[in-house]
Design a protein around this motif. Structure first.
Motif, mmCIF file in Angstrom:
data_model
loop_
_atom_site.group_PDB
_atom_site.id
_atom_site.type_symbol
_atom_site.label_atom_id
_atom_site.label_comp_id
_atom_site.label_asym_id
_atom_site.label_seq_id
_atom_site.Cartn_x
_atom_site.Cartn_y
_atom_site.Cartn_z
ATOM 1 N N GLU A 273 0.803 -1.216 0.000
ATOM 2 C CA GLU A 273 0.000 0.000 0.000
ATOM 3 C C GLU A 273 0.841 1.274 0.000
ATOM 4 O OE1 GLU A 273 -2.889 -0.088 3.137
ATOM 5 O OE2 GLU A 273 -3.809 -1.951 2.433
ATOM 6 N N THR A 276 0.375 3.227 -3.312
ATOM 7 C CA THR A 276 -0.955 3.832 -3.324
ATOM 8 C C THR A 276 -1.005 5.058 -2.425
ATOM 9 O OG1 THR A 276 -2.001 1.701 -3.752
ATOM 10 C CG2 THR A 276 -3.401 3.437 -2.850
ATOM 11 N N ARG A 279 1.090 7.966 -4.145
ATOM 12 C CA ARG A 279 0.513 8.465 -5.400
ATOM 13 C C ARG A 279 -0.850 9.099 -5.179
ATOM 14 N NH1 ARG A 279 4.113 7.201 -9.121
ATOM 15 N NH2 ARG A 279 5.213 5.193 -9.110
ATOM 16 N N LEU A 280 -1.628 8.558 -4.249
ATOM 17 C CA LEU A 280 -2.934 9.139 -3.955
ATOM 18 C C LEU A 280 -2.775 10.552 -3.398
ATOM 19 C CD1 LEU A 280 -6.002 8.488 -3.851
ATOM 20 C CD2 LEU A 280 -5.643 7.708 -1.498
#
Length: 433
Positions: A273, A276, A279-280
């Motif tokens: 994760e 993620t 980048r999120l």
């Protein structure tokens, strides 16, 4: 005028020039990044030092020091601050929560050339507890006055918990709390204040007022991670994501107002994760620099969590994190001592470099190539010159009397490089450039 406002007007400031020289890029590259909000310039007013954090520049390392109610020794914290700088930290956070915090802050700032950051809620709640014995009696007016006083003292960046508000608390309640609980000191105290007073977080409610203070001093806003996960099984839960969404919206508002801003990342994140998470945050914030706290990809490493965090930090840097907050061996166990600070800084620096060899391929990995060639040639002086930690490497060699002639004691007479050179030197002579 803030650096962001100047950059948008096309101005190449002295801070931009200093950052460009340190990074080995053009001033225009830095100016464009600052104008877009993808780079922030964290300036140390006491020394004139400038640290660029963001897209396209080296991943930076932050070291945190500070007193606690159980261990309050100003001279110890000053020594830790100087050691952090000596071993390569790019920024320092002064997180004292006991003693004469105004004096401690000023002494720490004066003892290093690094930009120094802090968390205003720590002192605000400490002062409130001393005066009233109840953190819920914190006066919002005092909080804003304190933030301005800290900026005036030379605090270069502030981790401010704006995104922990009534909405995110409802998400935490609705999901049935957490395995790891609420691990942010400032976040937990602000949550207590909101619940007991039935009021919104003043840092969120009066965000524009906060920006006005930070802009006055060009102090970089680091949107704090009060809902960060304290366990890998809590990673990317609804409470954390809700806070991230709010922080990213606030980052946009800060940029529009001309305030430099970073968004903080979570603490405990499983390996799958990490990408993620980074980048999120980058996408939702419009590319704001990402300040990663760790991250720790497991929860069982106490006493060795500098290693745990280095694994997470290397991946984070690769995926786009811009500032890594070190973790020491004492994490989860106690206040770090001087040795812990040194070990934590070294681990984080190494992790950041590992990530940069991919993120900034062709720039950050040049010294790796130079080390490799020196090792191939058994050129010890040249190898030491390019290592991240040359003094420590030299100490190993000298204490263990490791190097005899060209070879070291690892392989002795079976040295692969020495024997390969003897056999293949005719073949390799043309490639030795």
């Amino acid at each position: 005028m803030t650096e962001l406002e100047a950059a948008r007007r096309g101005e190449i400031t002295e801070a931009v020039r200093k950052a460009a020289e340190a990074e080995g890029v053009s001033p225009e590259f830095i100016r464009e990044g600052v104008a877009r909000g993808t780079i922030v310039l964290i300036k140390a007013p006491q020394s004139g030092r400038v640290v660029a954090v963001g897209e396209g520049v080296r991943t930076k390392v932050n070291a945190s020091i500070g007193t606690s109610s159980d261990l309050c020794d100003l001279e110890l914290e000053k020594r830790k601050a100087r050691l952090a700088e000596a071993h390569g930290a790019d920024t320092l956070m002064e997180l004292s929560a006991a003693g004469d915090i105004d004096l401690i802050r000023r002494e720490i700032i004066g003892s290093v050339s690094l930009p120094v950051g802090n968390v205003p809620l720590y002192q605000a709640f400490c002062d409130t507890l001393r005066k009233y014995g109840d953190p819920a009696r914190l006066d919002p007016e005092y909080l804003f006055e304190l933030i301005e006083r800290q900026c005036a003292d030379g605090i270069a960046f502030m981790a401010i918990h704006c995104g922990i508000n009534l909405f995110t608390l409802e998400r935490l309640k609705a999901q049935g709390y957490r395995y790891g609980g609420l691990v942010s000191k400032g976040g937990a105290l602000m949550a207590q204040w909101m619940v007991k007073n039935g009021r919104e977080n003043p840092l969120y409610e009066e965000f524009d007022r906060l920006l006005g203070i930070l802009k006055k001093y060009d102090t970089v806003l680091s949107l704090g991670n009060g809902m960060r996960a304290g366990a890998i099984h809590d990673s990317l839960d609804r409470a954390q994501v809700a806070e991230l969404l709010i922080n990213c919206e606030l980052a946009e508002r800060a940029r529009e107002a001309g305030c430099q801003v970073m968004v903080e990342g979570p603490g405990h994140v499983p390996l799958d994760e990490i990408e993620t998470s980074v980048r999120l945050a980058k996408k939702m914030s419009g590319g704001a620099p990402h300040y990663m706290l760790g991250p720790l990809p497991c929860d069982v490493g106490a006493s060795q969590d500098h290693i745990t965090a280095a694994v997470g930090a290397a991946l984070s840097a690769w995926y786009g994190a811009d500032l890594i907050c070190y973790v020491t061996p004492a994490e989860h166990l106690g206040l770090p001592n001087e040795e812990d600070v040194v070990v934590g800084v070294r681990a984080a620096r190494l992790a950041a470099h590992i990530g940069d060899t991919v993120k900034l391929r062709g720039r950050a990995d040049r010294r790796d190539k130079l080390v490799s060639k020196a090792r191939r040639d058994l050129n010890w002086a040249e190898q030491l010159k390019h290592l991240l930690f040359p003094e420590e490497a030299r100490r190993f060699i000298e204490e263990r009397r490791s190097v005899k002639g060209k070879r070291c004691s690892m392989c002795g007479e079976l040295c692969a490089l020495d024997n390969a050179e003897a056999v293949f030197k005719d073949f390799l002579r043309g490639d030795r450039k």
